[in-house]
Structures are given as C-alpha cells and as structure tokens.
Design a protein around this motif. Sequence first.
Motif, PDB file in Angstrom:
ATOM      1  N   THR A  19       3.441  -4.505   0.188  1.00 55.99           N
ATOM      2  CA  THR A  19       4.534  -3.592  -0.152  1.00 55.99           C
ATOM      3  C   THR A  19       4.241  -2.800  -1.419  1.00 55.99           C
ATOM      4  O   THR A  19       4.566  -1.615  -1.508  1.00 55.99           O
ATOM      5  N   LEU A  20       3.611  -3.420  -2.389  1.00 54.67           N
ATOM      6  CA  LEU A  20       3.333  -2.740  -3.655  1.00 54.67           C
ATOM      7  C   LEU A  20       2.347  -1.582  -3.504  1.00 54.67           C
ATOM      8  O   LEU A  20       2.226  -0.758  -4.411  1.00 54.67           O
ATOM      9  N   ARG A  21       1.674  -1.503  -2.380  1.00 56.36           N
ATOM     10  CA  ARG A  21       0.720  -0.409  -2.148  1.00 56.36           C
ATOM     11  C   ARG A  21       1.351   0.781  -1.432  1.00 56.36           C
ATOM     12  O   ARG A  21       0.684   1.778  -1.192  1.00 56.36           O
ATOM     13  N   ARG A  22       2.625   0.712  -1.099  1.00 51.95           N
ATOM     14  CA  ARG A  22       3.268   1.769  -0.314  1.00 51.95           C
ATOM     15  C   ARG A  22       3.580   3.019  -1.109  1.00 51.95           C
ATOM     16  O   ARG A  22       3.596   4.114  -0.579  1.00 51.95           O
ATOM     17  N   SER A  23       3.899   2.881  -2.375  1.00 52.85           N
ATOM     18  CA  SER A  23       4.341   4.029  -3.168  1.00 52.85           C
ATOM     19  C   SER A  23       3.748   3.963  -4.568  1.00 52.85           C
ATOM     20  O   SER A  23       3.478   2.882  -5.085  1.00 52.85           O
ATOM     21  N   GLN A  24       3.592   5.133  -5.159  1.00 60.73           N
ATOM     22  CA  GLN A  24       3.138   5.213  -6.546  1.00 60.73           C
ATOM     23  C   GLN A  24       4.320   5.209  -7.513  1.00 60.73           C
ATOM     24  O   GLN A  24       4.135   5.136  -8.722  1.00 60.73           O
ATOM     25  N   LEU A  25       5.539   5.285  -6.982  1.00 63.68           N
ATOM     26  CA  LEU A  25       6.734   5.333  -7.813  1.00 63.68           C
ATOM     27  C   LEU A  25       7.289   3.923  -8.005  1.00 63.68           C
ATOM     28  O   LEU A  25       7.636   3.262  -7.032  1.00 63.68           O
TER      29      LEU A  25
END
Length: 149
Positions: A19-25
């Motif tokens: 999950t932590l790789r899904r968004s840069q925000l």
Amino acid sequence: MRAVCEDGAACTRAAVEHTLRRSQLPLQNVIDLTHEISWLLRTEPTVRAASRLSRETTRTEGSWHQLWLDDVGRLAARAHTRGDLSESCSAELLCTLVRCMLAGTDSPPVHTPATWGESPDVLAQLWRLVLGSVAAPGRPALLPGGSPG
C-alpha cells in the motif's frame, strides 16, 4: 495462538508495504492504509484474530496495531511537514482520526452497527466528510475511496 498472530502480522506487513507504494502523497497513503487495514479485517481471519488478541493483551510494543500505526504516524508527520494538513489538523489528530475510523471495523459486531465494517464505502464516505478539515487548501487532490491498485 502464536502461529495465528505471526500469520496475521505477516499478512498485514505485506499489505502495508504494498500500500505504501501506491502514492507519493503521504496523506493519500494514510487514506489508502485505512482502506487496506479495513479490507484485511473484513477478509482475513488471521488478521482479525491477531487484532483481537492484540486488543486483549496489555502489551503495546509489538502489537498488531503497531504494525500499521507507526506508518500512519510517520506519514502524518510527513504530511504535516509538507504543509498538506490544514492548520486545524495536527499529525497527532490525524492519527487519532484514523484509529477512530478503523474502530468500527476492528470492534466486535456487538459494539457497532452490523453494516459498519462490511462496506469499504463507509470509509470513503467518512474521508469525504472530513477531508475538507484535514487537508490544507490548495493541496493536490486526494482520493477518499483509496488509490487504485
């Protein structure tokens, strides 16, 4: 019991890392984590068991909840540092909000309405309700229903 906790923890950590790789925000990652943890609690028996056993023990270090709460804390701090949180929302308040949002999914059905933890739409609706108070004005658009993937 130990094997169940270890399996639930491994499943949770793998899901959190993905999950932590899904968004840069950072704030979007917090939203995504709430959806992922909710989904795990609804669908994975060992995760539900690990959560329950963690709630029933007095040990806080190494608890199932710390497997993802530490990440929420780091992401909330990053969101605050980047100016992504509104003036009325501290990193600590965001962490408290996440714990409260997930309490319905993480609680025995006797303590919450039967439909509370069953639908991912509930979390999306909650995020839509509070994002105006959590996110700073003019920051990148966020997906209350979670990032694809």
